[in-house]
Design an enzyme around this catalytic site. Structure first.
Site, PDB file in Angstrom:
ATOM      1  N   SER A  43      -0.347  45.522  24.118  1.00 19.56           N
ATOM      2  CA  SER A  43       0.736  45.882  23.210  1.00 19.56           C
ATOM      3  C   SER A  43       0.311  45.672  21.747  1.00 19.56           C
ATOM      4  O   SER A  43      -0.665  46.255  21.298  1.00 19.56           O
ATOM      5  CB  SER A  43       1.991  45.082  23.568  1.00 19.56           C
ATOM      6  N   ASP A 158       4.119  49.408  28.567  1.00 19.27           N
ATOM      7  CA  ASP A 158       3.606  48.268  27.806  1.00 19.27           C
ATOM      8  C   ASP A 158       2.763  47.315  28.665  1.00 19.27           C
ATOM      9  O   ASP A 158       3.176  46.896  29.743  1.00 19.27           O
ATOM     10  CB  ASP A 158       4.797  47.507  27.213  1.00 19.27           C
TER      11      ASP A 158
END
Length: 268
Positions: A43, A158
């Site tokens: 991320s 993510d």
């Protein structure tokens, strides 16, 4: 026989705007001539790690991120209302390419790997080749906010959902000394008055933080060195209001990394 030089790998964790602390960590390493031979990121960790390698200068990265304004933000997220999320994410890729220039992961001087999560298998996925900015966008595909990325029969979101601090990845890449940077050290304990509000939003948020906190601890078990900037998660709201202009978080990351420099030098 000459002693083999040990290599150092940085695993940069997820955590939204808290990931500004990663800039400070890298600054501390460079200041003390600690080598960074491999970088993995999930991320926001993939954003900082990838852009640092693309720019080749941590000060340039700090200036770039902290100079981003609301006009840039709106431009980079203007492809809204996709079927799988509020934001499609293509504009982010274009924005980074326009500002920094095209970049392929395999052309970077330091090996890099972005981590995403596959909704089909429930496993984390390593992205170590191809377009750098698309890899970063994929690794940061926050569910509901960003549209998942469909790639090679996978549906990717993510990386923080499965491997928020990819220490095992940087070890697999070849690092002798794996340094994990976790951003959730300040998640708990929380203030009584926050819970006393009995807000469903607060309870939901802290439940998510609880899951992420323990998953971070699990991932950090494999780290030879652990760096855990103590940033109160309640500050995330203020950070969003200031967007990327919060140098205080960068300083916290640098100070926390400074504490671990002697230990790393001993290992080297």
């Amino acid at each position: 026989m000459k002693k083999k030089k040990k290599t150092v790998g940085l695993a940069l964790g997820s955590g939204g705007w808290l990931g500004l602390a990663h800039i400070g960590v890298i600054k501390a390493f460079l200041k003390h001539n600690i080598p960074i031979d491999y970088i993995s990121g999930a991320s926001f960790g993939s954003l900082v790690g990838g852009l640092y390698l693309a720019l080749g200068d941590i000060n340039k990265l700090e200036d770039f991120i902290t100079s981003i304004g609301y006009t840039d933000l709106i431009k980079s997220i203007s492809d809204v209302f996709s079927a799988g999320g509020i934001i499609k994410g293509e504009k982010i890729v274009q924005f980074l390419e326009e500002k920094i220039g095209p970049a392929k992961i395999e052309d970077l001087k330091t090996p890099f790997c972005a981590v995403a999560s596959d909704l089909k298998t429930g496993r984390y996925v390593e992205i170590s080749k191809g377009d750098l900015y698309r890899a970063i966008r994929t690794s940061g595909s926050l569910p509901v906010i960003f549209e998942p990325v469909k790639m090679n029969n996978m549906v990717l979101i993510d990386g923080g959902a499965t491997n928020p601090v990819p220490v095992n990845v940087v070890k697999k890449m070849g690092a002798d000394i794996a340094v994990g940077v976790s951003l959730y050290n300040g998640a708990f304990p929380i203030d009584d008055d926050l819970l006393d509000s009995n807000s469903s939003r607060v309870i939901l948020q802290k439940t998510y933080d609880l899951h992420t906190y323990w998953l971070n601890l699990y991932c950090m078990k494999e780290a030879d060195v652990s760096i855990k900037p103590n940033i109160k998660l309640e500050s995330k709201k203020n950070m969003f209001e200031k967007f990327f202009r919060n140098r205080e978080i960068i300083d916290i990351g640098e100070k926390e990394a400074e504490k671990m420099i002697p230990e790393i030098k001993k290992m080297l």
